[in-house]
Design a protein around this motif. Sequence first.
Motif, PDB file in Angstrom:
ATOM      1  N   MET A  11       0.829  -1.208   0.000  1.00 17.54           N
ATOM      2  CA  MET A  11       0.000   0.000   0.000  1.00 17.54           C
ATOM      3  C   MET A  11       0.861   1.256   0.000  1.00 17.54           C
ATOM      4  SD  MET A  11      -2.603   1.517   2.833  1.00 17.54           S
ATOM      5  CE  MET A  11      -1.254   2.484   3.514  1.00 17.54           C
ATOM      6  N   TYR A  12       1.881   1.251   0.843  1.00 20.97           N
ATOM      7  CA  TYR A  12       2.768   2.408   0.943  1.00 20.97           C
ATOM      8  C   TYR A  12       3.606   2.572  -0.327  1.00 20.97           C
ATOM      9  CZ  TYR A  12       1.529   1.873   5.864  1.00 20.97           C
ATOM     10  OH  TYR A  12       0.840   1.747   7.040  1.00 20.97           O
ATOM     11  N   ARG A  13       4.040   1.462  -0.899  1.00 21.81           N
ATOM     12  CA  ARG A  13       4.821   1.545  -2.147  1.00 21.81           C
ATOM     13  C   ARG A  13       3.957   2.069  -3.292  1.00 21.81           C
ATOM     14  NH1 ARG A  13       9.764  -0.511  -1.368  1.00 21.81           N
ATOM     15  NH2 ARG A  13      10.084  -2.277   0.034  1.00 21.81           N
ATOM     16  N   ALA A  14       2.700   1.651  -3.331  1.00 21.17           N
ATOM     17  CA  ALA A  14       1.798   2.142  -4.379  1.00 21.17           C
ATOM     18  C   ALA A  14       1.584   3.650  -4.237  1.00 21.17           C
ATOM     19  CB  ALA A  14       0.465   1.400  -4.315  1.00 21.17           C
ATOM     20  N   LEU A  15       1.410   4.118  -2.991  1.00 24.13           N
ATOM     21  CA  LEU A  15       1.261   5.554  -2.758  1.00 24.13           C
ATOM     22  C   LEU A  15       2.541   6.301  -3.128  1.00 24.13           C
ATOM     23  CD1 LEU A  15      -0.635   5.670   0.657  1.00 24.13           C
ATOM     24  CD2 LEU A  15      -1.466   6.500  -1.539  1.00 24.13           C
ATOM     25  N   GLU A  16       3.679   5.735  -2.760  1.00 21.22           N
ATOM     26  CA  GLU A  16       4.959   6.361  -3.100  1.00 21.22           C
ATOM     27  C   GLU A  16       5.095   6.502  -4.619  1.00 21.22           C
ATOM     28  OE1 GLU A  16       9.772   5.500  -2.506  1.00 21.22           O
ATOM     29  OE2 GLU A  16       8.279   4.004  -1.900  1.00 21.22           O
ATOM     30  N   ASP A  17       4.698   5.465  -5.335  1.00 17.55           N
ATOM     31  CA  ASP A  17       4.775   5.493  -6.794  1.00 17.55           C
ATOM     32  C   ASP A  17       3.881   6.591  -7.363  1.00 17.55           C
ATOM     33  OD1 ASP A  17       5.426   4.103  -9.473  1.00 17.55           O
ATOM     34  OD2 ASP A  17       3.227   4.113  -9.439  1.00 17.55           O
ATOM     35  N   TRP A  48       0.963  -4.979   7.142  1.00 12.94           N
ATOM     36  CA  TRP A  48       0.141  -4.634   5.979  1.00 12.94           C
ATOM     37  C   TRP A  48      -0.719  -3.412   6.280  1.00 12.94           C
ATOM     38  CZ3 TRP A  48      -5.082  -4.700   4.386  1.00 12.94           C
ATOM     39  CH2 TRP A  48      -5.293  -4.834   3.015  1.00 12.94           C
ATOM     40  N   GLY A  49      -0.807  -2.482   5.327  1.00 13.16           N
ATOM     41  CA  GLY A  49      -1.620  -1.284   5.500  1.00 13.16           C
ATOM     42  C   GLY A  49      -2.987  -1.452   4.870  1.00 13.16           C
ATOM     43  N   GLY A  50      -4.002  -0.825   5.468  1.00 11.98           N
ATOM     44  CA  GLY A  50      -5.367  -0.926   4.962  1.00 11.98           C
ATOM     45  C   GLY A  50      -6.079   0.400   5.021  1.00 11.98           C
ATOM     46  N   GLN A  51      -7.401   0.335   5.200  1.00 14.48           N
ATOM     47  CA  GLN A  51      -8.228   1.531   5.102  1.00 14.48           C
ATOM     48  C   GLN A  51      -7.923   2.549   6.206  1.00 14.48           C
ATOM     49  OE1 GLN A  51     -12.149   0.534   3.961  1.00 14.48           O
ATOM     50  NE2 GLN A  51     -13.009   2.568   4.307  1.00 14.48           N
ATOM     51  N   LEU A  52      -7.605   2.076   7.422  1.00 18.36           N
ATOM     52  CA  LEU A  52      -7.284   3.008   8.501  1.00 18.36           C
ATOM     53  C   LEU A  52      -6.027   3.804   8.182  1.00 18.36           C
ATOM     54  CD1 LEU A  52      -7.981   1.012  11.787  1.00 18.36           C
ATOM     55  CD2 LEU A  52      -9.364   2.814  10.754  1.00 18.36           C
ATOM     56  N   GLU A  77      -3.473  15.706   2.942  1.00 19.16           N
ATOM     57  CA  GLU A  77      -4.599  16.554   2.541  1.00 19.16           C
ATOM     58  C   GLU A  77      -4.968  16.322   1.080  1.00 19.16           C
ATOM     59  OE1 GLU A  77      -3.704  20.582   3.518  1.00 19.16           O
ATOM     60  OE2 GLU A  77      -3.916  20.266   5.676  1.00 19.16           O
ATOM     61  N   MET A  78      -5.158  15.065   0.740  1.00 19.21           N
ATOM     62  CA  MET A  78      -5.591  14.714  -0.602  1.00 19.21           C
ATOM     63  C   MET A  78      -6.425  13.436  -0.549  1.00 19.21           C
ATOM     64  SD  MET A  78      -2.211  13.201  -2.523  1.00 19.21           S
ATOM     65  CE  MET A  78      -1.566  14.839  -2.733  1.00 19.21           C
ATOM     66  N   PRO A  79      -7.362  13.288  -1.500  1.00 14.47           N
ATOM     67  CA  PRO A  79      -8.209  12.091  -1.509  1.00 14.47           C
ATOM     68  C   PRO A  79      -7.512  10.915  -2.180  1.00 14.47           C
ATOM     69  CG  PRO A  79      -8.894  13.595  -3.242  1.00 14.47           C
ATOM     70  CD  PRO A  79      -7.769  14.278  -2.520  1.00 14.47           C
ATOM     71  N   PHE A  80      -7.909   9.717  -1.767  1.00 17.45           N
ATOM     72  CA  PHE A  80      -7.440   8.479  -2.378  1.00 17.45           C
ATOM     73  C   PHE A  80      -8.647   7.735  -2.937  1.00 17.45           C
ATOM     74  CE2 PHE A  80      -4.132   8.463   1.237  1.00 17.45           C
ATOM     75  CZ  PHE A  80      -3.322   9.359   0.536  1.00 17.45           C
ATOM     76  N   GLU A  81      -8.554   7.296  -4.174  1.00 14.15           N
ATOM     77  CA  GLU A  81      -9.596   6.464  -4.764  1.00 14.15           C
ATOM     78  C   GLU A  81      -9.076   5.039  -4.885  1.00 14.15           C
ATOM     79  OE1 GLU A  81     -12.392   6.004  -8.763  1.00 14.15           O
ATOM     80  OE2 GLU A  81     -10.842   7.555  -8.679  1.00 14.15           O
ATOM     81  N   VAL A  82      -9.777   4.097  -4.290  1.00 19.53           N
ATOM     82  CA  VAL A  82      -9.377   2.691  -4.323  1.00 19.53           C
ATOM     83  C   VAL A  82     -10.330   1.939  -5.247  1.00 19.53           C
ATOM     84  CG1 VAL A  82      -8.913   0.636  -2.962  1.00 19.53           C
ATOM     85  CG2 VAL A  82      -8.531   2.901  -1.958  1.00 19.53           C
ATOM     86  N   ILE A  83      -9.800   1.444  -6.359  1.00 24.25           N
ATOM     87  CA  ILE A  83     -10.600   0.731  -7.349  1.00 24.25           C
ATOM     88  C   ILE A  83     -10.576  -0.765  -7.055  1.00 24.25           C
ATOM     89  CG2 ILE A  83     -10.860   0.204  -9.810  1.00 24.25           C
ATOM     90  CD1 ILE A  83      -9.609   2.879 -10.437  1.00 24.25           C
ATOM     91  N   GLN A  84     -11.753  -1.411  -7.068  1.00 23.36           N
ATOM     92  CA  GLN A  84     -11.888  -2.838  -6.831  1.00 23.36           C
ATOM     93  C   GLN A  84     -12.605  -3.492  -8.004  1.00 23.36           C
ATOM     94  OE1 GLN A  84     -12.990  -3.479  -2.412  1.00 23.36           O
ATOM     95  NE2 GLN A  84     -13.859  -1.489  -2.895  1.00 23.36           N
ATOM     96  N   ILE A 101      -5.486  10.403  -5.602  1.00 25.10           N
ATOM     97  CA  ILE A 101      -4.490   9.367  -5.883  1.00 25.10           C
ATOM     98  C   ILE A 101      -5.276   8.082  -6.154  1.00 25.10           C
ATOM     99  CG2 ILE A 101      -2.765   7.877  -4.805  1.00 25.10           C
ATOM    100  CD1 ILE A 101      -1.522  10.464  -5.469  1.00 25.10           C
ATOM    101  N   VAL A 102      -4.933   7.357  -7.217  1.00 28.07           N
ATOM    102  CA  VAL A 102      -5.667   6.144  -7.587  1.00 28.07           C
ATOM    103  C   VAL A 102      -4.844   4.909  -7.244  1.00 28.07           C
ATOM    104  CG1 VAL A 102      -6.755   4.855  -9.457  1.00 28.07           C
ATOM    105  CG2 VAL A 102      -6.862   7.359  -9.432  1.00 28.07           C
ATOM    106  N   LEU A 103      -5.456   4.006  -6.487  1.00 23.58           N
ATOM    107  CA  LEU A 103      -4.836   2.730  -6.113  1.00 23.58           C
ATOM    108  C   LEU A 103      -5.732   1.581  -6.560  1.00 23.58           C
ATOM    109  CD1 LEU A 103      -3.729   3.491  -2.427  1.00 23.58           C
ATOM    110  CD2 LEU A 103      -2.401   3.799  -4.513  1.00 23.58           C
ATOM    111  N   ILE A 104      -5.131   0.420  -6.720  1.00 27.11           N
ATOM    112  CA  ILE A 104      -5.872  -0.792  -7.052  1.00 27.11           C
ATOM    113  C   ILE A 104      -5.839  -1.740  -5.855  1.00 27.11           C
ATOM    114  CG2 ILE A 104      -6.025  -2.792  -8.591  1.00 27.11           C
ATOM    115  CD1 ILE A 104      -6.561  -0.154  -9.947  1.00 27.11           C
ATOM    116  N   TYR A 105      -7.016  -2.202  -5.437  1.00 27.00           N
ATOM    117  CA  TYR A 105      -7.100  -3.179  -4.354  1.00 27.00           C
ATOM    118  C   TYR A 105      -7.502  -4.530  -4.942  1.00 27.00           C
ATOM    119  CZ  TYR A 105      -8.857  -5.626  -0.224  1.00 27.00           C
ATOM    120  OH  TYR A 105      -9.088  -6.553   0.747  1.00 27.00           O
ATOM    121  N   MET A 106      -6.680  -5.543  -4.693  1.00 22.67           N
ATOM    122  CA  MET A 106      -6.927  -6.876  -5.243  1.00 22.67           C
ATOM    123  C   MET A 106      -7.057  -7.888  -4.111  1.00 22.67           C
ATOM    124  SD  MET A 106      -4.240  -6.705  -8.458  1.00 22.67           S
ATOM    125  CE  MET A 106      -5.077  -8.012  -9.366  1.00 22.67           C
TER     126      MET A 106
END
Length: 297
Positions: free
Chosen positions: A161-167, A229-233, A243-250, A267-272
């Motif tokens: 999760m953190y690596r995806a945000l860093e990217d 492991w990082g999650g929704q919290l 101070e920015m929104p995250f969109e998690v696509i499933q 920021i767009v992330l993919i949750y699998m």
Amino acid sequence: MEETETPEELLTKQHRKEKKDLQAKIQSMKNAVPKNDKKRRKQLLEDIAKLEAELNEKHEEELQQLNNNQDGEKVDLIANGVENLGLDNEETKESKQGRTSKAQKRRDKKAALEKERESRIAEAEVTNLSGFRHQERLKLAQKLAERQLQIKEIPSDGHCMYRALEDQLTARDHGHALDLAQLRALTAKHMRSHANDFLPFLTNPNTGDMYTADEFEKYCSDVEDTAAWGGQLELRALSQVLEMPFEVIQADSPSIVIGEEYTNAPIVLIYMRHAYGLGEHYNSVEPLKEAPKEEES
């Protein structure tokens, strides 16, 4: 003269290395799952048992194949008359020269075994085409293609999760030069300073009671210093820090937006759910790359 290893010795050495590699992988998998997470620990044990069973089955098949190959070689040698007793000196010399080629045969056989192993992996992937993992990827690919995006793979090491945000932050180049360690530290710091916002969502898996102060501090320490492991919290905490929104696509559910109060582009992330043996995983996204067009004849 240095002795050449026999096929049995080569295969035994290969099996020992594969067992050692598997044990290292298993240890890494154990380290990535918190000890107090009973659900994921149970899944972890099942995944480990499956990996060990698959490796044992593979080793048995390779040993059986080696035995079959050696039996076939003996038949060929007899048929070609190599084991006849009436060999003259010239034939003996040729036989000695043939020993050099035997060493090459052993190397070829080792390469063949490795090729067969890769073939089995490929077959397993084909078999999995109808499985959850493949179906999930198809659905995600379709959703992303509509937005001219595609999945960007992130390693499955507990930090996904953190690596995806860093990217994503690096790709945006908004001055957020934050690496993995900094993102984890900011998350833990924010959760500690806003404990009342996060404590109600954390319960002891054994008792079902809300975390005590000590348990919460242990949780925050794991966030900061381990591969927990990082999650929704954690996403909520980082959304407030940055101070920015995250969109998690499933694949099978609508997208989740965390930090809707912020108006900048999310920021767009993919949750699998089925990406790896341990299941849940986060990936990043990147612009969709068009397939090369075929020239018209």
